[in-house]
Design a protein around this motif. Structure first.
Motif, short mmCIF file in Angstrom:
data_model
loop_
_atom_site.label_atom_id
_atom_site.label_comp_id
_atom_site.label_asym_id
_atom_site.label_seq_id
_atom_site.Cartn_x
_atom_site.Cartn_y
_atom_site.Cartn_z
N ASP A 316 0.86 -1.19 0.00
CA ASP A 316 0.00 0.00 0.00
C ASP A 316 0.89 1.23 0.00
O ASP A 316 1.16 1.83 1.04
CB ASP A 316 -0.91 -0.02 1.23
CG ASP A 316 -2.03 1.00 1.16
OD1 ASP A 316 -1.96 1.89 0.28
OD2 ASP A 316 -2.97 0.91 1.96
N ALA A 317 1.34 1.62 -1.18
CA ALA A 317 2.30 2.71 -1.30
C ALA A 317 1.73 4.05 -0.84
O ALA A 317 2.47 4.96 -0.46
CB ALA A 317 2.80 2.82 -2.73
N GLU A 318 0.41 4.18 -0.88
CA GLU A 318 -0.23 5.44 -0.51
C GLU A 318 -0.40 5.60 1.00
O GLU A 318 -0.72 6.68 1.49
CB GLU A 318 -1.60 5.55 -1.19
CG GLU A 318 -1.55 5.49 -2.72
CD GLU A 318 -0.72 6.63 -3.30
OE1 GLU A 318 -0.86 7.77 -2.82
OE2 GLU A 318 0.08 6.36 -4.21
N LEU A 319 -0.20 4.52 1.74
CA LEU A 319 -0.42 4.55 3.18
C LEU A 319 0.80 5.13 3.90
O LEU A 319 1.89 4.57 3.82
CB LEU A 319 -0.71 3.14 3.70
CG LEU A 319 -1.10 3.02 5.17
CD1 LEU A 319 -2.47 3.62 5.41
CD2 LEU A 319 -1.08 1.55 5.61
N SER A 320 0.62 6.21 4.61
CA SER A 320 1.72 6.84 5.33
C SER A 320 1.90 6.16 6.69
O SER A 320 1.02 5.44 7.17
CB SER A 320 1.44 8.33 5.55
OG SER A 320 0.35 8.50 6.45
#
Length: 508
Positions: A316-320
């Motif tokens: 999940d590349a968008e999850l910070s």
């Protein structure tokens, strides 16, 4: 308007050197930071190139001097990561990389000292736990495994000793870093005869011992030219980053502890004389001749969250990281009966020995990613709670805890730590820690301030987190279980380490 006089704090860290100029009121006016790698050429090795560290110092210092003006610089003062060791030839040129605190090649030597009863007596005299991080134990390793190098090296020093020599031409080591070497008797402020005998070296192969407020009166001509300062610029020896972190956040008075959680973590309290608890659960390092810091360091702090983020949320590349922690906040304290032993890099306090490896214990199909993330945060907090417990066993009262570190920006870290400690935690406005502490120590040494006790007033608290009563009760129940798991898993972990050392991590 001209800038008032400044002292420049130079903080030699594990992954970067930070250079900051401070006014006498504690405000910073210029800073620079340059990084360098921590090399791991083989399992258990954690080394650095001393020339890259020196380059980071000179570059950062030159940039800060250019910004504030050379005529405003009253002096320089050092902070340094502790427990480093390097061999030098007769011309003080490095024969080895910097062997850092994270290097564990000497694990067997440390265990042997602990097993035969020598270790605890050494710990009580030198203030340094017998652990692979200790320069004493590293020297025993060199004596055993690299006999020719051990015999022919002219000097054995820490990285800050060598950097100061390059800057000033004077080879000295301060009482603070020496108290973290395992080689100095902290009660006599002199090299320990038994430790030197075990290490196989004489005192003349070590730097001269000096107080942390020792002032070297001038820079070399080459250094002065390189950084744009006059040769007459004084340099204060400074101290280790742990004791200076206490100073930097104002935790220098009786009963005030400093807790820091960055890549690793620590809990430390200042006292007026050297002491080690009978069980040897805490270290004792010098800040000044009449101020000492007692506590424990853990290997695994924010780095545990870095691993969790990399391995549990890589798809999940968008999850910070903040969003990952927000998810974990939805899970109640205790993570549904799941514990994480966060020993990804082994461990130090309060055990200081044995083989520690990470583990999730109590995992079921009902647990989700948010439970695993929360358990990781709780594992770090519970390990620090064990350090706090060791301080209590050493009869050290803690009335206030001041906490710093990048992870503290998120509420889950602040709340979990306060609840695991069972006490409120204060958060200073300044988070500079050891670099600011170095500057304050320099100001005292140079006569700009009367005492480092002004640190408490220069580090006001900007927020306080109270423990949650229900959460605190959960962690109080979990803490003995968490502590017992270390011992319960020790035989399996020891065997797994032996087997794992013979197995590749990948097929490539």
């Amino acid at each position: 308007m001209s800038t008032p006089d400044v002292v420049i704090g130079i903080d030699l860290g594990t992954t970067s050197t930070k250079v900051v100029a401070y006014r006498i009121d504690g405000s910073s006016v210029a800073e620079a930071s340059h990084g360098y790698p921590l090399d791991e050429p083989a399992p258990g090795r954690a080394e650095q190139d001393p020339h890259r560290i020196l380059d980071a110092v000179l570059r950062g210092l030159g940039e800060v001097v250019a910004e504030v003006g050379a005529d405003r610089v009253r002096g320089l003062s050092f902070s340094s990561a502790m427990h480093s060791l390097m061999a030098l030839d007769a011309d003080n040129e490095p024969l080895t990389p910097v062997i850092t605190w994270a290097d564990t090649r000497a694990a067997a030597e440390a265990e042997a000292l602990r097993a035969d009863g020598t270790g605890l007596a050494l710990h009580r005299r030198t203030g340094t736990p017998v652990h692979p991080m200790s320069p004493l134990v590293k020297l025993i390793w060199f004596r055993t495994h690299e006999e020719d190098l051990h015999r022919t090296a002219a000097h054995w020093v820490g990285i800050k000793d060598w950097v100061m020599w390059r800057l000033t031409g004077e080879m000295v080591t301060d009482h603070s870093l020496a108290s973290a070497s395992g080689l100095m008797d902290i009660h006599r402020l002199a090299w320990d005869d038994e430790a030197l005998s075990l290490a196989g070296i004489a005192p003349d192969r070590l730097p001269q011992l000096v107080p942390t407020t020792h002032v070297v009166p001038r820079l070399t001509a080459d250094t002065a030219s390189a950084v744009g300062l006059p040769e007459s610029t004084p340099v204060v020896a400074g101290a280790g980053d742990g004791p200076l972190a206490n100073l930097g956040v104002g935790a220098v008075r009786h009963g005030v502890a400093a807790c820091s959680v960055g890549t690793s973590g620590a809990l430390r309290v200042a006292v007026d004389r050297p002491v080690v608890d009978p069980q040897g659960g805490v270290f004792c390092y010098a800040l000044t001749e009449d101020r000492w810091v007692i506590g424990g360091a853990i290997n695994n702090g924010g780095i545990v969250l870095d691993w969790v983020r990399s391995e549990l949320a890589s798809g999940d590349a968008e999850l910070s990281t903040a969003q990952l922690l927000d998810e974990a906040m939805t899970v109640p304290a205790g993570s549904g009966g799941l514990l994480m032993l966060p020993y990804l890099l082994g461990e130090r306090a309060p055990r200081w020995g044995g083989v520690a490896r990470g583990a999730y214990v109590g995992l079921t199909r009902a647990h989700r990613r948010e439970h695993l993330v929360r358990a990781a945060v709780e594992g770090v907090a519970l390990q620090l709670a064990l350090v706090k417990q060791s301080l209590a066993q050493a009869d050290l009262e803690i009335d206030e805890i001041r906490a710093t570190g990048g992870v503290m920006k998120h509420e889950i870290w602040r709340q979990t730590l306060a609840s695991a400690f069972g006490s409120e935690i204060a958060f200073p406005a300044s988070t500079e820690g050891s670099g600011f502490g170095a500057a304050l120590l320099g100001m005292q040494a140079l006569g700009m301030i009367e005492s480092i006790d002004v640190a408490a007033e220069m580090s006001p608290v900007e927020g306080v987190t109270e423990p949650g009563s229900d959460d605190a009760a959960v962690y109080e129940e979990l803490l003995p279980v968490f502590e017992q798991l270390y011992t319960a898993l020790l035989p399996a972990n020891t065997k797994l380490q032996e087997i794992g050392s013979r197995l590749p991590l990948s097929r490539v």
